[in-house]
Design an enzyme around this catalytic site. Structure first.
Site, PDB file in Angstrom:
ATOM      1  CB  THR A  45      -0.913   0.002   1.253  1.00  0.00           C
ATOM      2  OG1 THR A  45      -1.685  -1.187   1.223  1.00  0.00           O
ATOM      3  CG2 THR A  45      -1.828   1.203   1.296  1.00  0.00           C
ATOM      4  CG  HIS A  48      -0.653   0.611  -4.316  1.00  0.00           C
ATOM      5  ND1 HIS A  48      -0.583   0.210  -5.624  1.00  0.00           N
ATOM      6  CD2 HIS A  48      -0.951  -0.499  -3.608  1.00  0.00           C
ATOM      7  CE1 HIS A  48      -0.830  -1.086  -5.700  1.00  0.00           C
ATOM      8  NE2 HIS A  48      -1.043  -1.547  -4.479  1.00  0.00           N
ATOM      9  CB  CYS A 104     -17.857  -2.346  16.057  1.00  0.00           C
ATOM     10  SG  CYS A 104     -16.679  -1.556  14.946  1.00  0.00           S
ATOM     11  CB  CYS A 112     -15.625  -1.407  11.404  1.00  0.00           C
ATOM     12  SG  CYS A 112     -16.216   0.255  11.744  1.00  0.00           S
TER      13      CYS A 112
HETATM   14  P1  NAD Z   1       2.410  -8.082  -3.992  1.00  0.00           P
HETATM   15  O1  NAD Z   1       1.822  -7.232  -5.060  1.00  0.00           O
HETATM   16  O2  NAD Z   1       3.785  -7.806  -3.482  1.00  0.00           O
HETATM   17  O3  NAD Z   1       2.357  -9.618  -4.450  1.00  0.00           O
HETATM   18  C1  NAD Z   1       1.523 -10.114  -5.438  1.00  0.00           C
HETATM   19  C2  NAD Z   1       2.316 -11.163  -6.209  1.00  0.00           C
HETATM   20  O4  NAD Z   1       1.454 -11.779  -7.159  1.00  0.00           O
HETATM   21  C3  NAD Z   1       3.516 -10.582  -6.971  1.00  0.00           C
HETATM   22  O5  NAD Z   1       4.724 -11.206  -6.532  1.00  0.00           O
HETATM   23  C4  NAD Z   1       3.172 -10.886  -8.416  1.00  0.00           C
HETATM   24  O6  NAD Z   1       4.327 -11.180  -9.197  1.00  0.00           O
HETATM   25  C5  NAD Z   1       2.256 -12.113  -8.271  1.00  0.00           C
HETATM   26  N1  NAD Z   1       1.483 -12.426  -9.465  1.00  0.00           N
HETATM   27  C6  NAD Z   1       1.086 -11.601 -10.472  1.00  0.00           C
HETATM   28  N2  NAD Z   1       0.462 -12.312 -11.432  1.00  0.00           N
HETATM   29  C7  NAD Z   1       0.451 -13.601 -11.025  1.00  0.00           C
HETATM   30  C8  NAD Z   1      -0.041 -14.810 -11.585  1.00  0.00           C
HETATM   31  N3  NAD Z   1      -0.676 -14.837 -12.771  1.00  0.00           N
HETATM   32  N4  NAD Z   1       0.124 -15.968 -10.891  1.00  0.00           N
HETATM   33  C9  NAD Z   1       0.746 -15.967  -9.691  1.00  0.00           C
HETATM   34  N5  NAD Z   1       1.255 -14.839  -9.106  1.00  0.00           N
HETATM   35  C10 NAD Z   1       1.104 -13.685  -9.778  1.00  0.00           C
HETATM   36  O7  NAD Z   1       1.381  -8.048  -2.795  1.00  0.00           O
HETATM   37  P2  NAD Z   1       1.458  -8.401  -1.233  1.00  0.00           P
HETATM   38  O8  NAD Z   1       1.885  -7.203  -0.482  1.00  0.00           O
HETATM   39  O9  NAD Z   1       2.143  -9.698  -0.985  1.00  0.00           O
HETATM   40  O10 NAD Z   1      -0.114  -8.564  -1.004  1.00  0.00           O
HETATM   41  C11 NAD Z   1      -0.806  -9.626  -1.650  1.00  0.00           C
HETATM   42  C12 NAD Z   1      -2.129  -9.147  -2.227  1.00  0.00           C
HETATM   43  O11 NAD Z   1      -3.027  -8.862  -1.151  1.00  0.00           O
HETATM   44  C13 NAD Z   1      -2.068  -7.863  -3.053  1.00  0.00           C
HETATM   45  O12 NAD Z   1      -2.989  -7.985  -4.136  1.00  0.00           O
HETATM   46  C14 NAD Z   1      -2.535  -6.785  -2.093  1.00  0.00           C
HETATM   47  O13 NAD Z   1      -3.115  -5.688  -2.764  1.00  0.00           O
HETATM   48  C15 NAD Z   1      -3.562  -7.535  -1.296  1.00  0.00           C
HETATM   49  N6  NAD Z   1      -3.806  -7.072   0.077  1.00  0.00           N
HETATM   50  C16 NAD Z   1      -5.086  -7.160   0.502  1.00  0.00           C
HETATM   51  C17 NAD Z   1      -5.390  -6.827   1.817  1.00  0.00           C
HETATM   52  C18 NAD Z   1      -6.777  -6.987   2.297  1.00  0.00           C
HETATM   53  O14 NAD Z   1      -7.076  -6.517   3.395  1.00  0.00           O
HETATM   54  N7  NAD Z   1      -7.626  -7.670   1.542  1.00  0.00           N
HETATM   55  C19 NAD Z   1      -4.375  -6.382   2.686  1.00  0.00           C
HETATM   56  C20 NAD Z   1      -3.062  -6.328   2.221  1.00  0.00           C
HETATM   57  C21 NAD Z   1      -2.789  -6.687   0.901  1.00  0.00           C
HETATM   58 ZN    ZN Z   2     -17.827  -0.224  13.385  1.00  0.00          ZN
END
Ligand code: NAD
Ligand code: ZN
Length: 348
Positions: A45, A48, A104, A112
């Site tokens: 994040t 980004h 919550c 939340c």
């Molecule tokens: P990251 O972007 O570092 O890792 C994602 C990985 O997926 C990368 O290494 C990328 O090369 C790989 N990838 C891309 N295309 C692919 C494919 N076709 N097959 C297999 N792998 C592939 O992200 P991160 O920090 O490890 O986080 C993982 C994911 O979780 C991200 O999408 C992030 O946005 C998300 N996230 C969600 C939450 C939530 O609360 N839901 C919280 C944190 C992160």
């Molecule tokens: Zn709440």
């Protein structure tokens, strides 16, 4: 009295990059805690935000201090705070919740409806001091390694996603070997999975996953995942899937390789609408669970897993003093990184 100042990494205005500058030390209000930051970690994040991509342009309102993965110690307690004391080692839940909505009240604060994100919606942790509500403070035992606690926030995403399902004796597919996927690989092995297979298209990260102890780390851009399953004697398909790439092709591959009745948790957030093959989900009777953030109990589970022997240090690839944050973000942007730690213990 002159305002106390501190160093902080600030998104100063709409645009790329961050600025290291002086900011006022925040004052803990009633019910709040001031934390002296020791170590922080860079999250996807934050990248980004640094890059000022479309997601950041929608969600951030500069100027503000960014960052939400950290470990520190309590420096000051606001009025009315009980059960905590100055000097205690702490981290903190980065989602500040309303305390009054249905979720919550039923203990699912990760859902939340009015969540405010530290380092996204309000000032964050890439600074010498951070102020958060006392109810978000997590006490950290002294025996836990500081560099690991620095990214308990991300470890919490991995824990929440992985421990959603029973893992003992199960075969698990993780799509996406980013830092969170790699950590999830370690958790699944620790929690008793039979086989843990992780996929990515980035060899550097697949190597890190191997160091974390997964049974197979597969580059799906050139390797046949079905053959890997045969070699590992995964006959009916994967029992559990953890989607951690946000990539539609990876998700489709996962649903096609699950066994009937398999369970999938979805963490990865893609930036494109997905074109999903619903047939596999429906005809195989798959269960899908969206995962957002962490549950408060995950913080306890993380400490206990590390104390019980789970070693997630292989995911740490870089350490810098905070004044070298540009190198940290460059490492994250290169794709050749796991977790990047910034050290705030020494002032330069
Ligand atoms: P990251 O972007 O570092 O890792 C994602 C990985 O997926 C990368 O290494 C990328 O090369 C790989 N990838 C891309 N295309 C692919 C494919 N076709 N097959 C297999 N792998 C592939 O992200 P991160 O920090 O490890 O986080 C993982 C994911 O979780 C991200 O999408 C992030 O946005 C998300 N996230 C969600 C939450 C939530 O609360 N839901 C919280 C944190 C992160
Ligand atoms: Zn709440």
């Amino acid at each position: 009295m002159a305002e106390r100042m501190m160093d902080a990494l600030v998104k100063k205005e709409a645009g790329k990059g961050l600025v290291l500058q002086k900011m006022p030390v925040p004052q803990p209000g009633p019910g709040e805690v001031l934390i002296k930051i020791r170590k922080t970690a860079i999250c996807g994040t934050d990248v980004h935000i640094y890059n000022w991509d479309p997601w950041a342009q929608i969600h951030l309102k500069p100027p503000m201090i960014v960052g939400h993965e950290y470990v520190g110690e309590i420096a000051e307690l606001g009025a009315g705070v009980t059960g905590l004391s100055v000097g205690q080692r702490v981290s903190g839940e980065g989602h500040i919740t309303c305390g009054h909505c249905r979720n919550c009240h039923n203990g699912n604060i990760q859902w939340c409806k009015d969540t405010v994100g530290v380092g996204v919606d309000r000032d964050g942790a890439f600074a010498e001091y951070l102020c958060i509500p006392a109810s978000n403070v997590i006490i950290i035992d002294e025996d836990l390694p500081e560099d690991v606690v620095a990214f308990f926030d991300a470890f919490g995403n991995a824990t929440h996603t992985a421990l959603m399902w029973d893992l003992v004796g199960e075969d698990v597919l993780i799509t996406g070997a980013g830092p969170i996927g790699i950590i999830a690989g370690g958790i699944c092995k620790y929690a008793g999975a039979r086989r843990v297979v992780i996929t990515d298209i980035n060899d550097y990260r697949l190597d890190l996953a191997r160091k974390m102890g997964v049974d197979a780390a597969v580059n799906t851009s050139r390797e046949d995942l079905k053959q890997v399953m045969k070699d590992l004697r995964i006959v009916e398909g994967f029992d559990v899937g953890l989607e951690m790439s946000g990539n539609g092709a990876a998700f489709d591959q996962m649903t096609s390789l699950m066994r009937n009745g398999g369970k999938i948790s979805l963490l990865g957030l893609g930036n494109k609408p997905l074109n999903i093959d619903m047939n596999n989900i429906i005809c195989k009777g798959l269960t899908l669970q969206g995962i957002y953030g962490r549950k408060m109990d995950n913080w306890h589970e993380m400490s206990y897993m590390v104390q019980g022997g789970l070693d997630i240090t292989p995911v740490i690839t870089h350490r810098f003093h905070y004044t070298r944050f540009e190198e940290g973000f460059a490492a994250m942007n290169s794709g050749k990184s796991g977790k990047v730690i910034l050290d705030w213990t020494e002032k330069k």
